[in-house]
Design a protein around this motif. Sequence first.
Motif, PDB file in Angstrom:
ATOM      1  N   GLY A 419       0.780  -1.222   0.000  1.00 36.50           N
ATOM      2  CA  GLY A 419       0.000   0.000   0.000  1.00 36.50           C
ATOM      3  C   GLY A 419       0.811   1.271   0.000  1.00 36.50           C
ATOM      4  O   GLY A 419       0.246   2.369  -0.043  1.00 36.50           O
ATOM      5  N   ALA A 420       2.139   1.144   0.026  1.00 43.37           N
ATOM      6  CA  ALA A 420       3.016   2.320   0.013  1.00 43.37           C
ATOM      7  C   ALA A 420       3.460   2.576  -1.422  1.00 43.37           C
ATOM      8  O   ALA A 420       4.292   1.835  -1.962  1.00 43.37           O
ATOM      9  CB  ALA A 420       4.221   2.107   0.924  1.00 43.37           C
ATOM     10  N   ALA A 421       2.920   3.609  -2.041  1.00 40.76           N
ATOM     11  CA  ALA A 421       3.246   3.918  -3.431  1.00 40.76           C
ATOM     12  C   ALA A 421       4.703   4.338  -3.561  1.00 40.76           C
ATOM     13  O   ALA A 421       5.236   5.057  -2.712  1.00 40.76           O
ATOM     14  CB  ALA A 421       2.334   5.025  -3.944  1.00 40.76           C
ATOM     15  N   ALA A 450       5.984   5.112   1.639  1.00 39.05           N
ATOM     16  CA  ALA A 450       5.660   5.717   0.351  1.00 39.05           C
ATOM     17  C   ALA A 450       6.769   6.669  -0.083  1.00 39.05           C
ATOM     18  O   ALA A 450       7.327   7.417   0.734  1.00 39.05           O
ATOM     19  CB  ALA A 450       4.330   6.465   0.439  1.00 39.05           C
ATOM     20  N   ASN A 451       7.089   6.598  -1.373  1.00 38.72           N
ATOM     21  CA  ASN A 451       8.026   7.526  -2.020  1.00 38.72           C
ATOM     22  C   ASN A 451       9.486   7.337  -1.605  1.00 38.72           C
ATOM     23  O   ASN A 451      10.317   8.205  -1.883  1.00 38.72           O
ATOM     24  CB  ASN A 451       7.607   8.981  -1.782  1.00 38.72           C
ATOM     25  N   ASP A 452       9.846   6.211  -0.991  1.00 39.69           N
ATOM     26  CA  ASP A 452      11.248   5.975  -0.633  1.00 39.69           C
ATOM     27  C   ASP A 452      12.135   5.920  -1.866  1.00 39.69           C
ATOM     28  O   ASP A 452      13.280   6.360  -1.863  1.00 39.69           O
ATOM     29  CB  ASP A 452      11.395   4.650   0.124  1.00 39.69           C
ATOM     30  N   GLY A 453      11.633   5.301  -2.938  1.00 38.75           N
ATOM     31  CA  GLY A 453      12.440   5.151  -4.146  1.00 38.75           C
ATOM     32  C   GLY A 453      13.579   4.177  -3.986  1.00 38.75           C
ATOM     33  O   GLY A 453      14.639   4.335  -4.622  1.00 38.75           O
ATOM     34  N   PHE A 454      13.386   3.131  -3.168  1.00 42.81           N
ATOM     35  CA  PHE A 454      14.412   2.105  -3.009  1.00 42.81           C
ATOM     36  C   PHE A 454      14.676   1.467  -4.374  1.00 42.81           C
ATOM     37  O   PHE A 454      13.764   0.990  -5.035  1.00 42.81           O
ATOM     38  CB  PHE A 454      13.922   1.053  -2.006  1.00 42.81           C
ATOM     39  N   GLY A 455      15.922   1.457  -4.794  1.00 43.63           N
ATOM     40  CA  GLY A 455      16.276   0.971  -6.124  1.00 43.63           C
ATOM     41  C   GLY A 455      16.507   2.063  -7.136  1.00 43.63           C
ATOM     42  O   GLY A 455      16.795   1.780  -8.302  1.00 43.63           O
ATOM     43  N   ALA A 456      16.386   3.325  -6.714  1.00 46.64           N
ATOM     44  CA  ALA A 456      16.664   4.430  -7.639  1.00 46.64           C
ATOM     45  C   ALA A 456      18.137   4.491  -8.006  1.00 46.64           C
ATOM     46  O   ALA A 456      18.502   5.038  -9.052  1.00 46.64           O
ATOM     47  CB  ALA A 456      16.228   5.751  -7.011  1.00 46.64           C
ATOM     48  N   SER A 457      18.986   3.939  -7.165  1.00 48.36           N
ATOM     49  CA  SER A 457      20.414   3.833  -7.469  1.00 48.36           C
ATOM     50  C   SER A 457      20.889   2.458  -7.031  1.00 48.36           C
ATOM     51  O   SER A 457      20.452   1.935  -6.000  1.00 48.36           O
ATOM     52  CB  SER A 457      21.215   4.924  -6.749  1.00 48.36           C
ATOM     53  N   VAL A 458      21.754   1.856  -7.819  1.00 46.72           N
ATOM     54  CA  VAL A 458      22.332   0.553  -7.480  1.00 46.72           C
ATOM     55  C   VAL A 458      23.792   0.547  -7.903  1.00 46.72           C
ATOM     56  O   VAL A 458      24.189   1.219  -8.854  1.00 46.72           O
ATOM     57  CB  VAL A 458      21.580  -0.619  -8.159  1.00 46.72           C
TER      58      VAL A 458
END
Length: 737
Positions: A419-421, A450-458
Motif C-alpha cells: 500500500g506504500a506507493a 511511500a516515495n522511498d524510491g528504493f532501487g533508484a540507485s544501485v
Amino acid sequence: MSHARPVRLAALAASLIAGPIALTAVPAAAVTGPAVPDSDTTRAYAAQVIVGDHDRGCSGVLVDTEWLLTAASCFAENPAESLAVPAGKPALKTTATIGRSNLTGTGGAVRDIVELVPRADRDVVLARLSRPVTGVAPIALAATAPTAGEELTLAGYGRSKTEWAPLNLHTGTFSVDAADATTATVTGQDGVAACMGDTGGPLVRTVNGTPQLVALGSRSYQGGCFGIDETETRTGGVVARVDDLAAWVGSKTGANRATDFNCDGVADIAVADPQATVGGDAKAGLVRIVYGGGKGTAEISQDLGWVGGGSEANDQFGEAIATVDYDQDGCTDLLVGTPRENLGDAVDAGMVDLLHGAPGGLGTGATKDTNFQQATGNGSISASTPETGDLMGAALAAGTSAAGEPFLVIGTPGEGLSGAAKAGEAFYVSRGTNVSVHQDKLGVPGAVQANDGFGASVAADANHIAIGAPAESINGDNTAGNLAVFSHELNSENRPTPLFGLDQDLDTVSGGAEAGDRFGAALALAPYRPSGSATADESILAVGTPGEALTVDGVSKAETGAVLTFRVTASGTYTQLNGLSSGTGSDDVSGTSEAGDHFGTTLTAVNTAPRAVSTEATMKLAVGVPDEALGSVPKAGAVHVFSLLGSPGANDKWVESGDGDGIPGAPGADQRLGSSIHFTGTHLYVGMPYGPSSTGALYALPMSNVTLGEPTAPVTVYQPGQGGLPPAGTAFGYAAR
C-alpha cells in the motif's frame, strides 16, 4: 573412453615421424613417463585441453584462477606453417579439465576456454576460463632461465608408450641442452619423450619444495610414443620459455575485463541515447555500438525484431545500461533498461533486456535477447505485476561475484509495496532465476514507506551490492536518503544477505540527515585488497549526497553536494574513510563548493589493478558536478577525480571543458559536464549529451589525463556523424559502457 581420434590428428602425427620436420610446430600429443596416481594432487595445476570435437588435444597449466598457459600451436589453423592465433574467442569450442590426475574422476574443475591472448614471439597463448577455478592452486612462473644440464619435469595428458588416449596425467624428466631468448632444447631422460597431446604441458623446476613454471611443451621427436615408427628413438624436443613472461601474464590476468561484444579480444563501446527519435517516435531511445578494431558500428533499438518490445514515444530505451558476460561464453552481454515502457494499461512500468554478445556482434548468436518484465519469466519478476510508474530498469548494475557467478541488479524505484506507493524494490538476477529485494524482506534495513524510491540507485562489485533509497525519510526529514549494503551470499530466503544500512543520522556516518540531502542518490563500489590480504575481498563504497548543504568559510551553501566513502570488509563491517567536496578556495582540494553545484550527482569508481594490493594510484573515483557554474557560465559542469584512498586533496584532478585534459571547447551554459561518467580499467568515459554539439558526444580520456602530474594523452571522440556513426542524435553519450 574411446581411443578413436579424427584422421586430422593421425596425419599430424605422421608428419612428426622423422627428420628435421619432426620439429615443426605441430602439437605433440602424452609424456611416455609414469602415470600420476589418482590421489596425487601435487601437479593439480596441470590441465587437459580439448579443441573442438577432439579435433586436437593438448595440455596446459593454471597460472591464475581464471587463466591457463598453453601452446599457441594448439589453436593455430595450420601450425606446421604458422603459429599465428587470432585473439579473442577460440574458433572451436574448447574445454579444459584442471586438477584431475585421472580424467574419469570428479576432482578439480572443467571449464570452457573463452578467450585467447597469444604471444607473437613464441609458441605460447594465455587462455581465459569461463569462470574461476577454486580449490586448485595456480603455479607461479619462474624468474630465471633454464640452464644447460638442468632437469625439468614435464606433465601432460598426451599419449604414453602403450596408450593412444591415457586417462591419467603422465610425467617425465627432461634435461636442458641449451636455451635462447624464447625457447630451449631438451632431451628426455631414461627413454621419456613428449608425445601427441603433451604440447602446452608445464615444464617445472622445484626450488625448496616449491614448483616454478619454466617452459611449455612445444615440439618433439616423440621417440617411443604410441603409434610412432619404432625406428624413431629420439626423445629430444623444443620447449617454449615462459620464465620471462611474468609481467606479460600479470598485465593480462590482473586487468579489468574489457567490454567485448563480438569476443575478438578488442574493446568495444556501447553509447546510449535514450532521448533519440526512432521511426518518428520521440524519446523512444537507442544504443549505438562501436566495435573496436575498425569492425563497424551498429544501432540497437526496440524497432529491431530481436529486441523486446517495440519503439514507442517516451520509452527511453537506454536510460540505464550495464555490461557483463552473463552466459560466460567470452562475449560481453549488454543490459539495457527501458523504464518508461508501457505494459498494457501500466504506463511507465518499464522493462529490461539482456542483449547477448556473439562472434558476429550483439544479436547474432543463437540466443539474442533475454527480456525481463514483470509477470513474465520466472522467480520474483514473474510473481510481480507491472503497474503504472514502476520504472523497472531505471537503475542497473551487473558483474560477476567473487565466486564466479554472473549477476544483474535491476532497480524498480516506483514499485508500490504493502500500500506504500513508490516504495521501490530491486531484482537480483543470478543462477537462472531472480529474487526481489526491498525493505520488507528479511534483515533489509529501513522500512517500507511511500516515495522511498528504493532501487533508484544501485551499484555492485564482486564482493558487495549497494541499493539506494535517496527519497527515504529519516526521522521526519523528507528525502534525506539512505541505502542498504548486501553480500552476494544468499540467505535463508535465497536473497542477497543484508549487511548494514547507512544514513546520516548514524553516529558512524558524518553529517546529519536533512530534508533534501538525497543521501544515496549516486553509488559506486570498487573491490579493495588491503595489505596482507591474498585477494581483493573488500570494497570501497562511495555515496553521493547531491543535495547536501555545506558551510564554506562561514557561509551555508545549499545543495552544493558531497560524497562519503566507506571501507566495507569481507566480514560485512564498515568504517567511513573520507568526506569529499569541492571544499574552499583556500584548501588543497580543487574547486570551491557553491550553492546548487550538486557535487555527487553521478559517481564511478574503479580498481585498476584488482589482483594487486590496492594503492592510492590504483583506486580511483570520479565525481560528477553537473550544475557547477564556471565563471559566469551556469551549469557548465565539471568532473572531479580523487583517489579512493588517502587524503582527498593529495592527488585530486579537476576536469572541465577546454582545460587541456581532453574535453574540447569552452564551458557552455547547461552543458552539464559530469552528468555521464564511467570508469574502465584504462579510461574515464565522459559523456556530453547536452552539448556542445546538437547531437551529444562521448570522450574517452586515458587514465593519465585524469591523474595529477601525468602527461595528457590523445582522447578518443565518439560523436554522431564521425567514425562511421550516423549523423543523427539527441542526447548521445547519456550513458556509456
